[in-house]
Design an enzyme around this catalytic site. Structure first.
Site, PDB file in Angstrom:
ATOM      1  N   THR A   1      -7.745 -26.753  33.143  1.00 36.77           N
ATOM      2  CA  THR A   1      -7.071 -27.813  32.374  1.00 36.77           C
ATOM      3  C   THR A   1      -7.465 -27.839  30.895  1.00 36.77           C
ATOM      4  O   THR A   1      -8.595 -27.538  30.525  1.00 36.77           O
ATOM      5  CB  THR A   1      -7.298 -29.214  33.006  1.00 36.77           C
ATOM      6  OG1 THR A   1      -7.020 -29.135  34.409  1.00 36.77           O
ATOM      7  CG2 THR A   1      -6.431 -30.281  32.385  1.00 36.77           C
TER       8      THR A   1
ATOM      9  N   ASP B   1      -4.005 -29.972  44.776  1.00 34.37           N
ATOM     10  CA  ASP B   1      -4.105 -31.385  44.391  1.00 34.37           C
ATOM     11  C   ASP B   1      -3.408 -32.317  45.382  1.00 34.37           C
ATOM     12  O   ASP B   1      -3.525 -33.532  45.274  1.00 34.37           O
ATOM     13  CB  ASP B   1      -3.549 -31.601  42.978  1.00 34.37           C
ATOM     14  CG  ASP B   1      -4.632 -31.418  41.910  1.00 34.37           C
ATOM     15  OD1 ASP B   1      -5.818 -31.281  42.282  1.00 34.37           O
ATOM     16  OD2 ASP B   1      -4.302 -31.411  40.716  1.00 34.37           O
TER      17      ASP B   1
HETATM   18  N1  GLY Z   1      -5.205 -30.385  38.489  1.00 32.92           N
HETATM   19  C1  GLY Z   1      -5.969 -31.436  37.943  1.00 32.92           C
HETATM   20  C2  GLY Z   1      -5.196 -32.678  37.791  1.00 32.92           C
HETATM   21  O1  GLY Z   1      -3.991 -32.621  37.699  1.00 32.92           O
HETATM   22  O2  GLY Z   1      -5.749 -33.734  37.782  1.00 32.92           O
END
Ligand code: GLY
Length: 582
Positions: free
Chosen positions: A395, A437
């Protein structure tokens, strides 16, 4: 919702009075962080200097913040491909100089062939690594569709021009920095897929600091997109390559999944804190809801240098309690609102925060049993115990303000480090592992140790729950701060603490982003604190009943600020970025 007792009203009234007296009469921080440079025209804060510079150059040539966002994002997709990329997705909150506010949701969706139990074995247990590494882990990417929508709506410069810096860097290469090298070493230690190794390792070995990393196949892919438009990714030559590779390797993404991908557009989720307006990300991110829940819980309290002090045990304990409530609700109620009903209005209301005050007051003596947190905590529903897996450095985040007053802040990701590690042959594209996720099975933690329930179960076309929290803060209708973070669930708590550092402690943007942080996500019952917190603070927190884990912050914040026309930006030193402005 519980009724409030009159004594709570009195407590809230008193605390609120204290807050209004103390919070705005506090001198600015005198911390040992570099003084941020002031700019008068525009500023970009990204987690790699090449990305900040690319955005800046666009604005110097007359482009606006939204043009700059496209250039910055695509450079990050090259130089931070361990964190983001065109095989990933993201969320963006923006505000135009004219006051138009918008959210773009270009998060990945589950392919049409996805199913609720696709990552479970016959006995109902999750198959190790199936949702994190390899073809099945990938959701349908949204990054390019999101940037294209932004550009069509608000951009002023040709897309091909905005793509050129990314193309040049992918072609000519960039110097491997500590984040890239550490990430590659981490993968090498635990095992790397061959396709990723062939792309991002140097003759089978992780790159060393300063060695030049190139991705000419990605340069060619980006060139094709610059020439033919984003449709080449979703319905043209690149779509064909992605779908063929998926079919040949047991993946699920089809040409139809790609062709039907559409970013969603919303109004931002709105809240307020001590007279500031907060514009943040609605579901399928949990980030905005959790941020507003925590701010609402904290608002009645006097925080600040002369009240709690910064990162004192009293301050950390109170803020930690707010985190635990927000994350308990995250696990129970948050999911893709196109598939499940999410009680957003309730969770983000001041009334709900007031109803939680009895728990907060009790917890001031000793932190509570896990059943006592969140909306369920009001009626004590039981909660499972889970283990914790640390964050994985995926991220990225960038924040931009331009001279006209346009603001944009976006968090983008391939999820964990280098995503699924799948490289689509002949394209240089690394695919995300965003399917992780989703909650694979109620109570089973994902790569971040987060649990969820049915609200976040897998379904075709559904988006996995996220923690990404791009946020714009307004005072008197003018943007004063735009921020967000990377770091899985720690995105939410990193964004919160940076905002509190500015609003309650008067810190400049550099100090606000750099100051030590802590994190609690309700489950596991563990308070993570950055390693240089003093011993007496740690002891006092343990005396309140917290189990402590010391380590790196593992969240990385990028923020820009406008104080009376003086623009400043900070790229979190934890990842080595640098802001750029003029
Ligand atoms: N993949 C990390 C988030 O979307 O929080």
């Amino acid at each position: 919702m519980h009724r409030l007792t009159s004594s709570i009203f009195k407590t809230a009234w008193f605390l609120s009075l204290m807050a209004s007296v103390c919070a705005h009469s506090i001198p600015a921080a005198k911390a040992a962080y570099p003084i941020p440079q002031n700019f008068s025209q525009a500023v970009v804060a990204a987690d790699h200097v090449l990305a900040s510079q690319a955005g800046l150059e666009v604005m110097k040539k007359g482009g606006n913040a939204f043009d700059a966002a496209v250039a910055t994002s695509l450079v990050l997709a090259v130089v931070r491909n361990q964190s983001t990329g065109i095989g990933g997705g993201g969320f963006m909150v923006l505000r135009t100089a004219e006051g138009q506010e918008k959210v773009f949701d270009y998060r990945e969706v589950a392919p049409q062939a996805a199913s609720r139990d696709m990552f479970l074995d016959k006995s109902g247990q999750p198959v190790p690594n199936l949702s994190t590494v390899g073809y099945l882990a990938a959701g349908v990417p949204g990054l390019l569709a999101g940037l294209d929508t932004l550009h069509k709506r608000y951009g002023t410069r040709p897309l091909a021009e905005l793509m050129q810096p990314a193309i040049d860097i992918a072609e000519q290469g960039f110097a491997a920095d500590a984040h890239f090298v550490n990430g590659s070493n981490m993968l090498a230690a635990r095992g790397v897929r061959d396709d990723l190794k062939a792309l991002y390792f140097n003759q089978g070995q992780p790159y060393k600091l300063g060695e030049i990393v190139r991705n000419p196949a990605l340069a060619a892919t980006l060139r094709l997109i610059a020439r033919e438009g984003v449709k080449s990714f979703y319905s043209g030559e690149i779509a064909a390559k992605i779908a063929a590779a998926m079919q040949a390797n047991g993946g699920l993404i089809s040409r139809n999944d790609l062709a039907s991908y559409k970013p969603r557009e919303h109004s931002p989720l709105r809240g307020s804190y001590r007279g500031y307006e907060i514009l943040t990300m609605p579901p399928p991110s949990s980030g905005g809801v959790a941020l507003l829940t925590m701010l609402n819980i904290l608002e009645p309290y006097a925080l600040g240098w002369n009240a709690t002090g910064h990162n004192s045990s009293a301050y950390m304990h109170l803020v930690t309690e707010s985190m635990k409530h927000a994350f308990a609700d995250r696990a129970e109620y948050l999911g893709d609102p196109e598939f499940v009903k999410v009680p957003v209005a309730q969770l983000t209301s001041k009334a709900y925060a007031h109803a939680l005050q009895p728990q907060i007051q009790q917890a001031m003596v000793q932190t509570l049993a896990r059943e006592r947190y969140g909306l369920n905590g009001l009626s004590a529903v039981s909660a499972p115990k889970i283990s914790y897996t640390p964050d994985d450095h995926g991220t990225t985040h960038y924040s931009i303000i331009d001279k006209a007053g346009n603001v944009v802040t976006a968090t983008e990701t391939v999820n964990t480090l280098f995503g699924s590690q799948v490289v689509i042959p002949g394209t240089g594209i690394v695919m995300n592992n965003q399917m992780d996720d989703f909650s694979k099975s109620p109570g089973v933690p994902n790569a971040f140790g987060l649990i969820g329930n049915e609200a976040n179960s897998i379904a075709p076309g559904k988006k996995p729950l996220s923690s990404m929290t791009p946020t714009i803060v307004l005072k008197n209708k003018q943007p004063v701060l735009a921020l967000g973070a990377s770091g899985g669930p720690r995105i939410i708590t990193g964004t919160l603490q940076t905002l509190l550092n500015v609003v309650d402690f008067g810190m400049d943007v550099e100090a606000a982003v750099s100051a030590p942080r802590f994190h609690h996500q309700w489950m596991p019952e563990m308070l993570f604190i950055e390693k240089d917190m003093p011993f007496d603070v740690r002891s006092a927190l343990m005396a309140k009943g917290h189990q402590l884990a010391m380590g790196e912050a593992e969240n990385v914040v990028q923020a820009v600020m406008n104080r009376d026309g003086q623009l400043t930006g900070a790229s979190d030193p934890r990842k080595g970025g640098k802001p750029a402005g003029y």
